[in-house]
Design a protein around this motif. Structure first.
Motif, mmCIF file in Angstrom:
data_model
loop_
_atom_site.group_PDB
_atom_site.id
_atom_site.type_symbol
_atom_site.label_atom_id
_atom_site.label_comp_id
_atom_site.label_asym_id
_atom_site.label_seq_id
_atom_site.Cartn_x
_atom_site.Cartn_y
_atom_site.Cartn_z
ATOM 1 N N GLN A 12 0.952 -1.145 -0.511
ATOM 2 C CA GLN A 12 0.301 -0.130 0.191
ATOM 3 C C GLN A 12 0.656 0.872 0.245
ATOM 4 O O GLN A 12 0.962 2.251 -0.291
ATOM 5 N N TYR A 13 1.957 0.763 0.841
ATOM 6 C CA TYR A 13 2.422 2.257 0.788
ATOM 7 C C TYR A 13 3.400 2.718 -0.672
ATOM 8 O O TYR A 13 3.735 3.852 -0.817
ATOM 9 N N GLU A 14 4.278 1.607 -0.936
ATOM 10 C CA GLU A 14 4.715 1.852 -2.563
ATOM 11 C C GLU A 14 3.413 2.105 -3.407
ATOM 12 O O GLU A 14 4.114 2.855 -4.259
ATOM 13 N N THR A 15 2.939 1.690 -3.938
ATOM 14 C CA THR A 15 1.742 2.091 -4.505
ATOM 15 C C THR A 15 1.257 3.150 -3.780
ATOM 16 O O THR A 15 1.355 4.479 -5.425
ATOM 17 N N PHE A 16 1.015 4.180 -2.950
ATOM 18 C CA PHE A 16 0.872 5.481 -2.805
ATOM 19 C C PHE A 16 1.691 6.302 -2.999
ATOM 20 O O PHE A 16 1.891 7.237 -3.513
ATOM 21 N N LEU A 17 3.506 6.006 -2.893
ATOM 22 C CA LEU A 17 4.997 6.453 -3.144
ATOM 23 C C LEU A 17 4.682 6.895 -5.116
ATOM 24 O O LEU A 17 4.649 7.654 -5.000
ATOM 25 N N ASN A 18 4.824 6.045 -5.608
ATOM 26 C CA ASN A 18 4.436 5.614 -6.543
ATOM 27 C C ASN A 18 3.466 6.196 -7.894
ATOM 28 O O ASN A 18 4.055 7.446 -8.540
ATOM 29 N N GLU A 19 2.116 5.923 -7.462
ATOM 30 C CA GLU A 19 1.258 6.412 -8.232
ATOM 31 C C GLU A 19 0.476 7.888 -7.630
ATOM 32 O O GLU A 19 0.706 8.499 -8.914
ATOM 33 N N THR A 20 0.611 7.850 -6.524
ATOM 34 C CA THR A 20 0.233 9.834 -6.060
ATOM 35 C C THR A 20 1.551 10.477 -5.536
ATOM 36 O O THR A 20 1.018 11.441 -6.644
ATOM 37 N N LEU A 21 2.290 10.208 -5.186
ATOM 38 C CA LEU A 21 3.385 11.262 -4.884
ATOM 39 C C LEU A 21 4.547 11.391 -5.706
ATOM 40 O O LEU A 21 4.338 12.342 -5.588
ATOM 41 N N ARG A 22 4.612 10.547 -6.396
ATOM 42 C CA ARG A 22 5.825 11.439 -7.509
ATOM 43 C C ARG A 22 4.801 11.759 -9.046
ATOM 44 O O ARG A 22 5.852 12.053 -9.563
ATOM 45 N N GLY A 23 4.012 11.101 -8.716
ATOM 46 C CA GLY A 23 2.795 11.632 -10.462
ATOM 47 C C GLY A 23 2.308 13.437 -9.358
ATOM 48 O O GLY A 23 2.204 14.170 -10.359
ATOM 49 N N ASP A 24 2.393 13.721 -8.668
ATOM 50 C CA ASP A 24 1.867 14.753 -8.019
ATOM 51 C C ASP A 24 3.720 15.812 -8.090
ATOM 52 O O ASP A 24 3.136 16.842 -8.694
ATOM 53 N N LEU A 25 4.241 15.152 -7.729
ATOM 54 C CA LEU A 25 5.465 15.817 -7.669
ATOM 55 C C LEU A 25 5.843 16.225 -9.374
ATOM 56 O O LEU A 25 6.595 17.469 -9.415
ATOM 57 N N GLN A 26 5.422 15.241 -10.145
ATOM 58 C CA GLN A 26 5.728 15.553 -11.889
ATOM 59 C C GLN A 26 4.631 16.587 -11.871
ATOM 60 O O GLN A 26 5.614 17.754 -12.782
ATOM 61 N N LYS A 27 3.756 16.563 -11.675
ATOM 62 C CA LYS A 27 3.128 18.141 -12.442
ATOM 63 C C LYS A 27 3.436 18.823 -11.640
ATOM 64 O O LYS A 27 3.219 20.329 -12.514
ATOM 65 N N LEU A 28 3.483 19.410 -10.670
ATOM 66 C CA LEU A 28 3.709 20.358 -9.591
ATOM 67 C C LEU A 28 5.076 21.490 -10.410
ATOM 68 O O LEU A 28 5.024 21.815 -10.758
ATOM 69 N N THR A 29 6.125 20.308 -11.042
ATOM 70 C CA THR A 29 7.148 20.697 -11.881
ATOM 71 C C THR A 29 7.260 21.019 -13.178
ATOM 72 O O THR A 29 7.594 22.240 -13.295
ATOM 73 N N LYS A 30 5.842 20.836 -13.969
ATOM 74 C CA LYS A 30 5.733 21.197 -15.173
ATOM 75 C C LYS A 30 5.243 22.351 -15.310
ATOM 76 O O LYS A 30 5.352 23.212 -15.547
ATOM 77 N N LEU A 31 4.176 22.612 -14.298
ATOM 78 C CA LEU A 31 3.621 23.756 -13.932
ATOM 79 C C LEU A 31 4.290 24.430 -13.615
ATOM 80 O O LEU A 31 4.583 25.850 -14.227
ATOM 81 N N ARG A 32 5.414 24.578 -12.553
ATOM 82 C CA ARG A 32 6.612 25.290 -12.211
ATOM 83 C C ARG A 32 7.477 25.754 -13.342
ATOM 84 O O ARG A 32 7.744 27.348 -13.614
ATOM 85 N N ASP A 33 7.867 25.083 -13.872
ATOM 86 C CA ASP A 33 8.654 24.661 -15.836
ATOM 87 C C ASP A 33 7.594 25.940 -16.107
ATOM 88 O O ASP A 33 8.654 27.012 -17.172
ATOM 89 N N LYS A 34 6.616 25.806 -16.696
ATOM 90 C CA LYS A 34 5.402 26.373 -17.233
ATOM 91 C C LYS A 34 5.700 27.492 -16.375
ATOM 92 O O LYS A 34 5.604 29.135 -18.170
ATOM 93 N N CYS A 35 5.676 28.111 -15.458
ATOM 94 C CA CYS A 35 5.581 29.085 -15.051
ATOM 95 C C CYS A 35 7.099 30.048 -15.458
ATOM 96 O O CYS A 35 6.821 31.330 -16.340
ATOM 97 N N TYR A 36 7.799 29.701 -15.269
ATOM 98 C CA TYR A 36 9.326 30.117 -15.552
ATOM 99 C C TYR A 36 9.474 30.033 -16.818
ATOM 100 O O TYR A 36 10.016 31.907 -17.203
ATOM 101 N N GLU A 37 9.103 29.645 -17.808
ATOM 102 C CA GLU A 37 9.013 30.281 -19.502
ATOM 103 C C GLU A 37 7.844 31.401 -20.040
ATOM 104 O O GLU A 37 8.636 31.733 -20.437
ATOM 105 N N GLU A 38 6.852 31.403 -19.359
ATOM 106 C CA GLU A 38 5.895 32.226 -19.189
ATOM 107 C C GLU A 38 7.257 33.457 -18.857
ATOM 108 O O GLU A 38 6.460 34.744 -19.257
ATOM 109 N N ILE A 39 7.507 33.936 -17.767
ATOM 110 C CA ILE A 39 8.257 34.161 -17.255
ATOM 111 C C ILE A 39 8.785 34.848 -18.096
ATOM 112 O O ILE A 39 9.411 36.537 -18.435
#
Length: 148
Positions: A12-39
């Motif tokens: 359960q912990y491994e599934t939560f880590l790989n599917e939820t947390l790492r996915g959230d981190l990847q989405k946030l990174t893409k959004l932040r990179d998009k902000c920096y590109e627009e800036i």
């Protein structure tokens, strides 16, 4: 804790880590990179607008991106007014001073948004670290039970 529940918890912990947390981190990174590109794009436009050779009434030569990094030469006959993307695909016609004011406000907003995304990324990284420590503990408990 029973021996049979430990592997289930680990899964359960491994599934939560790989599917939820790492996915959230990847989405946030893409959004932040998009902000920096627009800036960066707004700052480049501001630098162009603040050049002294851009005076009202004189034609201006420029390279225009037609898409997919395909550029063409363009002549701007009246550079006194420009169209600036204000978001969601909408463009507004500004005079040079109005555009500079808008760009400063927009970059301030984007910077604050990027900072918020960075804080969210730190939070998700902390959660990942906590789950990894929990997994380490569960693996340690599991190893100790097998040794007995």
């Amino acid at each position: 804790m029973e021996n049979s529940s430990i592997p289930h918890k680990v899964l359960q912990y491994e599934t939560f880590l790989n599917e939820t947390l790492r996915g959230d981190l990847q989405k946030l990174t893409k959004l932040r990179d998009k902000c920096y590109e627009e800036i960066a794009q707004y700052m480049q436009l501001q630098n162009v607008l603040e050049r002294p050779e851009i005076s009202d009434g004189k034609p201006l030569k420029a390279q225009v991106d037609l898409g997919c990094n395909f550029h063409a030469q363009a002549v701007i006959t009246d550079p006194s007014k420009i169209f600036v993307c204000v978001g969601y695909g909408f463009y507004v016609e500004f005079t040079k001073p109005e555009a500079i004011v808008f760009i400063k406000k927009r970059t301030e907003y984007l910077n604050s948004n990027a900072q918020k995304l960075s804080k969210d990324m730190v939070s998700v990284r902390a959660q990942i670290r906590m789950v990894l420590e929990g997994l380490k503990e569960l693996y340690g408990i599991h190893e100790n039970l097998e040794q007995k």
